[in-house]
Motif scaffolding. Sequence first.
Motif, PDB file in Angstrom:
ATOM      1  N   ALA B 116       0.821  -1.216   0.000  1.00 44.21           N
ATOM      2  CA  ALA B 116       0.000   0.000   0.000  1.00 44.21           C
ATOM      3  C   ALA B 116       0.847   1.255   0.000  1.00 44.21           C
ATOM      4  CB  ALA B 116      -0.932  -0.010   1.210  1.00 44.21           C
ATOM      5  N   GLY B 117       2.153   1.086   0.023  1.00 45.92           N
ATOM      6  CA  GLY B 117       3.027   2.242  -0.112  1.00 45.92           C
ATOM      7  C   GLY B 117       3.382   2.938   1.188  1.00 45.92           C
ATOM      8  N   TRP B 118       3.164   2.267   2.340  1.00 51.21           N
ATOM      9  CA  TRP B 118       3.585   2.876   3.600  1.00 51.21           C
ATOM     10  C   TRP B 118       5.093   2.973   3.631  1.00 51.21           C
ATOM     11  CZ3 TRP B 118       0.533   1.210   8.548  1.00 51.21           C
ATOM     12  CH2 TRP B 118      -0.858   1.267   8.285  1.00 51.21           C
ATOM     13  N   SER B 119       5.595   3.930   4.438  1.00 46.18           N
ATOM     14  CA  SER B 119       7.049   4.023   4.564  1.00 46.18           C
ATOM     15  C   SER B 119       7.533   2.801   5.335  1.00 46.18           C
ATOM     16  CB  SER B 119       7.445   5.296   5.307  1.00 46.18           C
ATOM     17  OG  SER B 119       7.362   5.086   6.697  1.00 46.18           O
ATOM     18  N   ILE B 120       8.794   2.391   5.085  1.00 49.53           N
ATOM     19  CA  ILE B 120       9.288   1.136   5.641  1.00 49.53           C
ATOM     20  C   ILE B 120       9.281   1.150   7.172  1.00 49.53           C
ATOM     21  CG2 ILE B 120      11.707   1.849   5.485  1.00 49.53           C
ATOM     22  CD1 ILE B 120      10.378  -1.724   4.964  1.00 49.53           C
TER      23      ILE B 120
END
Lengths: 498, 374
Positions: B116-120
Amino acid sequence: MLRLTGIVKRFPGVVALDRVDLEIRAGVVHALTGENGSGKSTLARIASGALGPDAGRIEVDGVERRIATPKEALDLGIVTISQELTLAPTLTVAENVFLGRLPRTRFRTVDWPRLLADTTEILDSLGVRVDPRRPVSELSVELQQEIEIARAVSSRSRLLILDEATSSLSEAATSRLLEVVEQERAKGVAVLMISHRMPELYRAASIASVLRDGHLVADVPLPQTPETELVRLMVGRELGDYYRKRAIDPGETVLEVRDLASLDGQLLPTSLSVRRGEIVGVAGLVGSGKAELGLALGGAIPSVGTAQVLGRDVDLSQPRTALAGGIGFVPDDRKRAALLPTRSVAENFSVAWTNQLTRAGIVDTRTERQRVREAIERYGVVTASASSRITTLSGGNQQKVVLGRVFARDLDVLVLSEPTRGIDVGAKSEIYRLMQEFAAQGAGIVIISSELPELLGIADRILVFFRGQVRGEFTTGGLEEEEVAHVAVSGTRLESAA
Amino acid sequence: MTNDHGGTVTPTDSATVPTEVVAEAPRAAKISPLRRLSLGRYTGVLVALLAVCVYLSLTQDVFLTWDNFMNIAKSNSVIFVLAIGATFVIISAGIDLSTVSAATASGMILGLTLQAGWSIVLVLLATVFFGLFLGLLNGMMITKLKISFLVVTLGTLSIYQSFALVVHDGQTISLFGKPGFNVLGNFVNHDIGPFPILLVFDLILLLVAGGVLRYTGFGRALFAVGSNPEAARLNGINVGKIILFTYGIAGLTAGIASVVQVGRLTSAAPQADPTLLLTVLAAVLIGGTAYTGGEGGVLGTLVGVLFLGVVQNGLTLSSVSSFWQGTVSGVILISAVGLGVLRDRGFTLRTRRMARSPSALAEPPSPIEPGAPS
């Protein structure tokens, strides 16, 4: 009917029975009495096949027998009703009454209509009103005890052994049981009745055998023998003087208990107070509520009522809140409730000090090691090292650890339940010394004990419990053991002692 | 050795001297450091591990190479992390059957959030906290609802696994090349000097877990609760809180293990190796942590994981069919725990001899103490 000759039974460290002779005749109610730990129950268990004797002869109807199992005893017509329930809780009342001898139909299936009819008949004769189809686990302890009695009397018994069978019965139920006993006796059944409750013995029995420390002291006729004489025979020990008398100078009130009662009903509302430097003894029979007093004060069982330490209310809902309020509790069952069997001596000490030793969640191990070293020395614990497993120590040394860890918390009140149970004389004497030192430093101590000589020796004041309440209070100077024992067994004071 | 004080004790009838305490001889013999080591909970397994290593290095050329060792370390990392959490639970006299399912479910959370493109950083936090949450859920049901840990974790074993399937319709989420995944990839594959990062991470985890067990109030309380919960309660320990935390830790390690697992597979799979749970629990028990609770530790667990890992590596190198691996692990588990039982029994026999009355010690010494090293 049954003759026991020269019965000897040893347990590790003690001779429970030492050459005891007993003869029980048909049609006679024979009482067997003595203090806790005198060997009554051991003898009953040997007669009922639950234990084998180390030496001695058992004759049934003049023929020597080995009664190796309870089943063999049953086959000989020896039926026991014990204080411990032996019912199958998930089965119905009827199944329990006829456990192991259910009526069968022609096809070997259970004859349910007949089972229910027979059970109803037996229960009616005992005056017990309960649906035979209900599971036993739904019944109260007292009703369960009555089911146990129904089972015993419905089997064709020739010898009925009542091992403290009335301990969980009400007055009315006790009365009914005694009627049943009388009916059985009239039918020619021999009855062995083990009890230290005087009124029952005098009502039912015609002869009493008194045991003391595993020896048969006397066979006396009842009810001709006066009660005082019987109690004297039961206790009659010389008091050792290893309690070291001390001058008592009780200070301010340190513990004030008001209307404390346990929710299980064993302890009825009780009030008491303890002053600084005082050692208060609590006496009573098993089931008198004295054990529950300790558990309630320690926060170990649910209770209602109030307790104050130095005027501040103590929350008794949890052991940790009771401790925080200043009450330390040492339970009577060392194995079950006190030891950490898989841990070292050091950890068995410091488990009680974790809060004091922990800063920001981290244990200060240097202080811990030092305190453990001091405690081992101070409380005289004999151990190879602080890191030895606690179970490698003798019972007396284990108990010194259990007591020491609570002593070392510097609490204002200590409640000790049976602190010297199952330990040798040397360790006992040390524990008495520690208690006296601790009291001298200004703590209040409550000691709950089944050993009267111990209470008379160590306590300044004795409270005697009977059926959940304090029925007598004594100061120990010049006090006779009989006076205390009388209240414990009958709930009333000895008339001559005034 | 048991005889060095035998001659100094005179028979005493303690009943005749009630006023003074009998000066008790130091009954328990001193235990030499070597002997103490031999009594260690996992020493036997350690010796067996070394023996297997020697055998393999003589028979398999590849075994005694740096790469092979690092390979063993990396491929057992997931097992190790889960086994650390399981050690805590088993010390508390419980067991967490849901730990692998919780790791699988956490792995799916990792996959979904990364996809979903969350930051790591957020992804990793979400994953680990989700694991923690699942563990605390177990703990709540055990302590608040008073349901047996066996029932609770057997139930959540199934529930968490099912959740992992439901969230992405049973599909594996491939993460290779996704933004942020390179951080994970580096974590499981790169080295610091000669050491894989993963190995360093595992050692840090070992130190932290060992420290928690040994030096924190929680660790001490955990051992007390596992040894005797009633005694712990009466000494002021909040038993419920300790149990809750313990299952929380197991959930936390499940979350961490899922990060390692997903990194190594480069994808989040909704199903785990069905033998993984058994391997984890076996490693803990082989490492000397008692299933009856109250004793054990993470160092033993490390030895247990290594032992199973080396044996598996040896079987692979010797090209033994992988079908046999289950048999070998099972035999190892039963022998290791069985030997522990025998050792404990021998230990109590010895101490019983030592604890005999002084008069018994003064009897002529028996010629040879069976089992005592001379």
